[in-house]
Design a protein around this motif. Structure first.
Motif, PDB file in Angstrom:
ATOM      1  N   TYR A 157      -1.417   3.988  -4.442  1.00 55.19           N
ATOM      2  CA  TYR A 157      -1.316   2.804  -5.290  1.00 55.19           C
ATOM      3  C   TYR A 157      -1.378   1.552  -4.418  1.00 55.19           C
ATOM      4  O   TYR A 157      -0.854   1.543  -3.298  1.00 55.19           O
ATOM      5  CB  TYR A 157       0.016   2.827  -6.053  1.00 55.19           C
ATOM      6  CG  TYR A 157       0.167   1.769  -7.115  1.00 55.19           C
ATOM      7  CD1 TYR A 157      -0.472   1.898  -8.343  1.00 55.19           C
ATOM      8  CD2 TYR A 157       0.970   0.654  -6.904  1.00 55.19           C
ATOM      9  CE1 TYR A 157      -0.314   0.935  -9.336  1.00 55.19           C
ATOM     10  CE2 TYR A 157       1.125  -0.305  -7.887  1.00 55.19           C
ATOM     11  CZ  TYR A 157       0.477  -0.160  -9.102  1.00 55.19           C
ATOM     12  OH  TYR A 157       0.635  -1.114 -10.073  1.00 55.19           O
ATOM     13  N   VAL A 158      -2.048   0.529  -4.927  1.00 60.11           N
ATOM     14  CA  VAL A 158      -2.080  -0.755  -4.247  1.00 60.11           C
ATOM     15  C   VAL A 158      -1.238  -1.726  -5.062  1.00 60.11           C
ATOM     16  O   VAL A 158      -1.625  -2.130  -6.159  1.00 60.11           O
ATOM     17  CB  VAL A 158      -3.517  -1.288  -4.096  1.00 60.11           C
ATOM     18  CG1 VAL A 158      -3.518  -2.612  -3.340  1.00 60.11           C
ATOM     19  CG2 VAL A 158      -4.386  -0.273  -3.374  1.00 60.11           C
TER      20      VAL A 158
ATOM     21  N   ILE B  86       2.098   8.615  -8.801  1.00 61.48           N
ATOM     22  CA  ILE B  86       1.925   7.400  -9.587  1.00 61.48           C
ATOM     23  C   ILE B  86       1.269   7.732 -10.924  1.00 61.48           C
ATOM     24  O   ILE B  86       0.352   8.558 -11.005  1.00 61.48           O
ATOM     25  CB  ILE B  86       1.026   6.386  -8.835  1.00 61.48           C
ATOM     26  CG1 ILE B  86       1.564   6.134  -7.424  1.00 61.48           C
ATOM     27  CG2 ILE B  86       0.898   5.095  -9.627  1.00 61.48           C
ATOM     28  CD1 ILE B  86       2.897   5.451  -7.363  1.00 61.48           C
ATOM     29  N   VAL B  87       1.740   7.065 -11.972  1.00 58.73           N
ATOM     30  CA  VAL B  87       1.067   7.112 -13.271  1.00 58.73           C
ATOM     31  C   VAL B  87       0.287   5.813 -13.424  1.00 58.73           C
ATOM     32  O   VAL B  87       0.862   4.726 -13.383  1.00 58.73           O
ATOM     33  CB  VAL B  87       2.067   7.269 -14.433  1.00 58.73           C
ATOM     34  CG1 VAL B  87       1.321   7.270 -15.770  1.00 58.73           C
ATOM     35  CG2 VAL B  87       2.869   8.562 -14.278  1.00 58.73           C
ATOM     36  N   TYR B  88      -1.052   5.926 -13.561  1.00 55.27           N
ATOM     37  CA  TYR B  88      -1.895   4.748 -13.654  1.00 55.27           C
ATOM     38  C   TYR B  88      -1.972   4.234 -15.087  1.00 55.27           C
ATOM     39  O   TYR B  88      -1.539   4.911 -16.033  1.00 55.27           O
ATOM     40  CB  TYR B  88      -3.300   5.062 -13.135  1.00 55.27           C
ATOM     41  CG  TYR B  88      -3.313   5.565 -11.709  1.00 55.27           C
ATOM     42  CD1 TYR B  88      -2.739   4.816 -10.687  1.00 55.27           C
ATOM     43  CD2 TYR B  88      -3.890   6.785 -11.385  1.00 55.27           C
ATOM     44  CE1 TYR B  88      -2.748   5.271  -9.374  1.00 55.27           C
ATOM     45  CE2 TYR B  88      -3.905   7.252 -10.085  1.00 55.27           C
ATOM     46  CZ  TYR B  88      -3.334   6.491  -9.080  1.00 55.27           C
ATOM     47  OH  TYR B  88      -3.339   6.949  -7.792  1.00 55.27           O
ATOM     48  N   THR B  89      -2.539   3.042 -15.243  1.00 54.63           N
ATOM     49  CA  THR B  89      -2.679   2.430 -16.565  1.00 54.63           C
ATOM     50  C   THR B  89      -3.445   3.336 -17.517  1.00 54.63           C
ATOM     51  O   THR B  89      -3.166   3.382 -18.717  1.00 54.63           O
ATOM     52  CB  THR B  89      -3.395   1.078 -16.440  1.00 54.63           C
ATOM     53  OG1 THR B  89      -2.630   0.232 -15.566  1.00 54.63           O
ATOM     54  CG2 THR B  89      -3.531   0.396 -17.797  1.00 54.63           C
TER      55      THR B  89
ATOM     56  N   LEU C 156       6.539   1.724  -9.968  1.00 55.24           N
ATOM     57  CA  LEU C 156       5.165   1.257  -9.855  1.00 55.24           C
ATOM     58  C   LEU C 156       4.300   1.837 -10.963  1.00 55.24           C
ATOM     59  O   LEU C 156       4.604   2.898 -11.511  1.00 55.24           O
ATOM     60  CB  LEU C 156       4.578   1.646  -8.492  1.00 55.24           C
ATOM     61  CG  LEU C 156       5.301   1.111  -7.253  1.00 55.24           C
ATOM     62  CD1 LEU C 156       4.664   1.662  -5.994  1.00 55.24           C
ATOM     63  CD2 LEU C 156       5.307  -0.405  -7.243  1.00 55.24           C
ATOM     64  N   GLY C 157       3.201   1.147 -11.247  1.00 55.94           N
ATOM     65  CA  GLY C 157       2.292   1.640 -12.275  1.00 55.94           C
ATOM     66  C   GLY C 157       2.978   1.749 -13.615  1.00 55.94           C
ATOM     67  O   GLY C 157       3.802   0.911 -13.999  1.00 55.94           O
TER      68      GLY C 157
ATOM     69  N   ILE D 125       0.859  -1.176   0.000  1.00 56.94           N
ATOM     70  CA  ILE D 125       0.000   0.000   0.000  1.00 56.94           C
ATOM     71  C   ILE D 125       0.895   1.225   0.000  1.00 56.94           C
ATOM     72  O   ILE D 125       1.673   1.440   0.930  1.00 56.94           O
ATOM     73  CB  ILE D 125      -0.950   0.016   1.212  1.00 56.94           C
ATOM     74  CG1 ILE D 125      -1.903  -1.172   1.145  1.00 56.94           C
ATOM     75  CG2 ILE D 125      -1.730   1.325   1.263  1.00 56.94           C
ATOM     76  CD1 ILE D 125      -2.864  -1.249   2.298  1.00 56.94           C
ATOM     77  N   VAL D 126       0.789   2.013  -1.045  1.00 59.06           N
ATOM     78  CA  VAL D 126       1.650   3.177  -1.225  1.00 59.06           C
ATOM     79  C   VAL D 126       0.788   4.437  -1.219  1.00 59.06           C
ATOM     80  O   VAL D 126      -0.205   4.523  -1.948  1.00 59.06           O
ATOM     81  CB  VAL D 126       2.429   3.083  -2.552  1.00 59.06           C
ATOM     82  CG1 VAL D 126       3.292   4.310  -2.762  1.00 59.06           C
ATOM     83  CG2 VAL D 126       3.276   1.817  -2.586  1.00 59.06           C
ATOM     84  N   THR D 127       1.143   5.389  -0.372  1.00 61.57           N
ATOM     85  CA  THR D 127       0.432   6.669  -0.323  1.00 61.57           C
ATOM     86  C   THR D 127       1.440   7.807  -0.399  1.00 61.57           C
ATOM     87  O   THR D 127       2.650   7.598  -0.264  1.00 61.57           O
ATOM     88  CB  THR D 127      -0.405   6.787   0.961  1.00 61.57           C
ATOM     89  OG1 THR D 127       0.460   6.613   2.096  1.00 61.57           O
ATOM     90  CG2 THR D 127      -1.506   5.730   1.006  1.00 61.57           C
TER      91      THR D 127
END
Length: 209
Positions: free
Chosen positions: A33-34, A22-25, A200-201, A16-18
């Motif tokens: 991000y999870v 993050i760049v999402y799909t 990530l992401g 669990i990242v807060t």
């Protein structure tokens, strides 16, 4: 272990990242991000997630736990294992696979698993709920196979999903993260110069662009 301590473990594992960038799909940007792939290699932590969900549904008379492929398979196994220990009887774990139908995507129970659903009280589990689409399809598959859905359990609810959205009588999520995101050109994190997480992401690809 309490749910609060479990969340501490998940944070330590990087699941669990807060407060990040993050760049999402989808190409949109956000701060949370999870990273479920950081959880699954650690069997003790995955077991703790299953135990936490099992505690929430210990009195529901669950006979079978069902999840969607792929992550839901692991969740179903651990949750069923701990429900078996709590109830003193075997609780089975199965999974629903995706297929393309004329009306769109659906989930089905193959490999004889439909016989383990029919007439049974079934708990549906999922790792991360964003739109709730996969979990909802499993709920529908359970009903189509003659099972009785007692609820849905999830590691994280990212989309503010409700039990009603899933067609289930009850929803339990061990944690919730806001699905706040921004178009890349309007991202306040970019404007503030916060570095993009390239691990990530889709951050690595975005950096190359």
């Amino acid at each position: 272990m309490s749910d609060t301590n479990l969340l501490t473990v998940l944070h330590q594992l990087g699941a669990i990242v807060t407060n990040d960038h993050i760049v999402y799909t989808s190409g949109r940007h956000g701060s949370s991000y999870v990273n479920k792939d950081a959880l699954y290699p650690h069997t003790a932590a995955a077991s703790m997630v299953g135990a936490a969900l099992a505690r929430h549904f210990a009195d529901a008379g669950v006979e079978t736990v069902a999840g969607p492929t792929v992550g839901g398979v692991i969740m179903a196994q651990w949750t069923a294992h701990h429900l078996s220990q709590l109830s003193g009887r075997e609780v089975l774990a199965v999974y629903a696979e995706e297929e393309q139908a004329e009306t769109g995507k659906r989930r089905v129970f193959r490999r004889g698993y439909d016989a383990l659903i029919a007439g049974k009280r079934v708990l549906v589990v999922e790792d991360v709920l964003t739109t709730g689409g996969s979990a909802r399809l499993v709920v529908e598959a359970v009903t189509a196979a003659g099972g009785i859905v007692v609820g849905v359990g999830a590691l994280c609810n990212r989309g503010g999903i409700t039990a009603l959205d899933l067609g289930a009588p009850r929803l339990v999520a061990l944690t919730e993260l806001p699905l706040e995101s921004y178009p890349a050109e309007e991202c306040p994190l970019c404007a503030a110069g916060v570095p993009i997480n390239t691990r990530l992401g889709k951050g690595a690809g975005y950096g190359r662009k």
